[in-house]
Structure formats: C-alpha cells, structure tokens
Scaffold this active site. Structure first.
Site, PDB file in Angstrom:
ATOM      1  N   ASN A 178       1.611  -0.434  -3.233  1.00  0.00           N
ATOM      2  CA  ASN A 178       2.755  -1.111  -3.862  1.00  0.00           C
ATOM      3  C   ASN A 178       3.980  -0.232  -4.035  1.00  0.00           C
ATOM      4  O   ASN A 178       4.814  -0.496  -4.892  1.00  0.00           O
ATOM      5  CB  ASN A 178       2.338  -1.633  -5.248  1.00  0.00           C
ATOM      6  CG  ASN A 178       1.324  -2.739  -5.168  1.00  0.00           C
ATOM      7  OD1 ASN A 178       1.150  -3.343  -4.115  1.00  0.00           O
ATOM      8  ND2 ASN A 178       0.643  -3.005  -6.255  1.00  0.00           N
ATOM      9  N   SER A 243      -3.214  -5.257  -4.021  1.00  0.00           N
ATOM     10  CA  SER A 243      -4.611  -5.270  -4.472  1.00  0.00           C
ATOM     11  C   SER A 243      -5.239  -6.639  -4.307  1.00  0.00           C
ATOM     12  O   SER A 243      -6.452  -6.755  -4.107  1.00  0.00           O
ATOM     13  CB  SER A 243      -4.693  -4.876  -5.946  1.00  0.00           C
ATOM     14  OG  SER A 243      -4.545  -3.496  -6.123  1.00  0.00           O
TER      15      SER A 243
END
Length: 362
Positions: A178, A243
């Site tokens: 991220n 995720s």
C-alpha cells in the site's frame, strides 16, 4: 515485515452484519461462478495475524488442527488484530442469514497460520517458517497479505521458502503493498519473488487504487476499496488495502484448483492472468494483466493454459476509451441499428404497397 491494511478505523470486534451484497460481489454472477464447485476439498493457508473461528461465517471453514501460532501458543485461531480474519472471510466465508456477504470459495478450508500479532512486525524468517508449515499441512493455495519493500534475495530464508512452495505445486498469492501513492514502481516481497502471483488493488472503476503499489512484479489486480469481510467474534466491517485484494484472487485460485485438480499451480496462475480484463492491450505496472474476472476464469478451459506460452493480448476496448464510455457507445449503436432496421422494413412495405396499387389500377 508488516501487514498492510489502510485501516479506516471503523472496525469493531464483534461487528454488525452488512445486509446488502458488497459491491465486488455484485459484479459476480455467483450461480454461474459456483456452477461446478464452491471450492470443496481445497486447502488455503492464511499466513497472517491468525483467523478467528468464532465468527459464524468461519466456524466451519477453519481447520484449527492444522493451524500454527508463531507468535504465541495457540493453534492460529486467535486474532487480536482482525486482519487475518478479514482475509480468510474474503476467501471462504460461509453464507449466513442476514448478510449478502460470502466468500468466493465458501466450501474451501482455511489453514490458520498466525505469523504476526498485527502490533509488531512479523520477521521474514518467521514467514518462511509459516510457508513451510503450510506446505506440510497440504495447502493448495497460500495467501500472504503482508509485504516489505526491504530488498530480499531469492537466496534469503523467505525467498527459499517461497521457492519450496512453488516447487511443491502450491499457488502462492501475495499483496503488492500500500505504499504506491507516489506512483513510483518498486518491488515488494514476498510478492516480487518468482512464481508468486502479486495482486494490486483496483477501485470501482477498475483503475488502480491510489495507495496500491505499482511495479513490474504485479500480476493482476482485484477489488481493494471499501471491502466487507468477517471480523473476530462475529459480524463484519469495511476496510481497504491490497491485503484484501490478494484473498479475492486466492478465492478464485481455490475454485480453479477444485474444478481442475489436474492443473499445475502455474497453470492456475496463467489462467487467472489471461482471463483478467483491462483497458488497452498488454500488461502494465499498475494493474498487471488486468482486474481478475472470477466467472471468466472458471468458464470452460478444460484443457488448461500453457503456462510457458506468453499471454495473448485481448482485443482492446479502444484507445483511451473507458469501459463505461464503450458500453454507452455500443448501446447507442444498438439503438441506431434498430432504428435503421425499422426504417428499412417500412420502406420495403411501402414499395410493396405501391406495387399492389399499380397492379389494381392496370
């Protein structure tokens, strides 16, 4: 080594049920997706913060006897952070009254491997041990929703563990990370190791989520914005991050392994990539080969892809043309075509009528 949810701070354990169907599932014709299998018999190791088996949607999904806790002394079913429970739900949550949320492979089995507690970083060496445990427990798929940008070599303990999983014919799926807001391409691990299917995050427009890490290692993308999934104790919450893109792909891999048990792991990976959808042609560092299409991946293909053959480019949607614009254009063509057909029929009828009148006059 860190887990990588963006974390919107709204999750509570236990959580409330989401009554409607989450947006990623609204795009999938579940009856068609599950026409042949729901993943029964396939084992997916979730290497994460643990997987709670108290949540009713996961109670029958988790094989606690095969679990392992590398942080404490449990069997892998303690999840204080909730991250691993969300990951597992996206893969294999069972249907439950009062919610439209369900896992993509709702009859698959989860092997819970608690490798980090979510508060401190999980060491790469511990992740290597977690992967080896997954192999020993007969995992068909391993999902790793963690990443590090620290350079790791193929000869590192983690690199060797990934190589052992690939050699054991395990589909290894990992999140891309991220840290992509700056738009720079960089490798993250274990996603960038050879043989790993690295997953970026896409938004509702099938574009790269702003936080999703780009790089030459990215294989495909999957929904990663406002994702509903299970939390410890029961209920659900909403979160975002690569995720939660990775387990979406792991769920598709589980269905493919159940439907085509004769396929090698590399063929499963090739099938997911070659059936992904994207604008333009070829792959790019943002979305890889495109956004995964679960139904298209499961449709047909009895023979299986040749993983050694380069992926073919699909027909482009049009230079710079977005999907919504294309759909509107095609709809316009359909309406226009229908109008031309009506006009043509009317013209023919008029000619015939004029001919009949002339014959009667003669």
């Amino acid at each position: 080594m860190t887990t990588d949810p963006t974390g919107n701070g709204t999750c509570r354990f236990p959580g409330r049920l989401t009554e409607g169907t989450p947006w990623p599932l609204q795009r999938v014709l579940l009856d068609e997706l599950w026409q042949d299998t729901k993943g029964k018999g396939v084992r997916i190791a979730v290497v994460d913060t643990g997987v709670d088996d108290v949540n009713p949607q996961l109670r029958l999904a988790v094989d606690a006897s095969a679990g392992k806790d590398l942080v404490g002394t449990t069997d892998g079913t303690v999840d204080e952070a909730g991250h691993g429970t969300k990951v597992a739900g996206i893969i294999a949550a069972r249907p439950y009254a009062g919610t439209g949320f369900v896992g993509l492979a709702p009859e698959a089995t989860i092997i819970p491997v608690r490798q980090t507690d979510g508060r401190s970083s999980g060491a790469a060496d511990a992740m290597a041990e977690a992967i080896d445990h997954a192999i020993a427990q007969g995992a068909d798929v391993v999902n790793i929703s963690q990443d590090t940008s620290r350079p790791l070599t193929a000869d590192s303990p983690l690199g060797r563990a990934v190589a052992r999983a690939v050699a054991a014919d395990v589909v290894v799926v990992a999140s891309a990370g991220n840290d992509g807001k700056d738009g720079r391409a960089r490798n993250t691990y274990p996603a960038a190791f050879p043989g790993v299917l690295a997953v970026a995050a896409s938004d509702r427009n099938d574009e790269r989520a702003a936080f999703s890490q780009a790089g030459g290692f990215v294989g495909v993308a999957a929904p990663g914005i406002d994702i509903v999934s299970t939390v410890p104790g029961g209920g659900q919450c909403v979160d975002s991050g690569t995720s939660f893109s990775a387990p979406y792909v792991a769920g598709v891999a589980a269905l493919l392994r159940a439907k085509y048990p004769q396929w090698k792991a590399s063929q499963v990976v090739a099938r997911i990539q070659e059936t992904a959808t994207r604008e333009g042609t070829g792959r790019d560092d943002a979305l890889g080969w495109g956004v995964v299409d679960p139904v298209r991946a499961l449709r047909g293909a009895e023979r299986g892809p040749d993983e050694a053959r380069p992926l073919a480019d699909p027909a482009p949607l049009g230079a710079g043309e977005e999907r919504r614009s294309r759909e509107l254009r095609l709809a316009t063509y359909a309406v226009a075509g229908g109008g031309l057909l009506v006009a043509l029929v009317a013209s023919v009828c008029k000619v015939l009528a004029d001919g009949r009148r002339r014959r009667r006059a003669a």
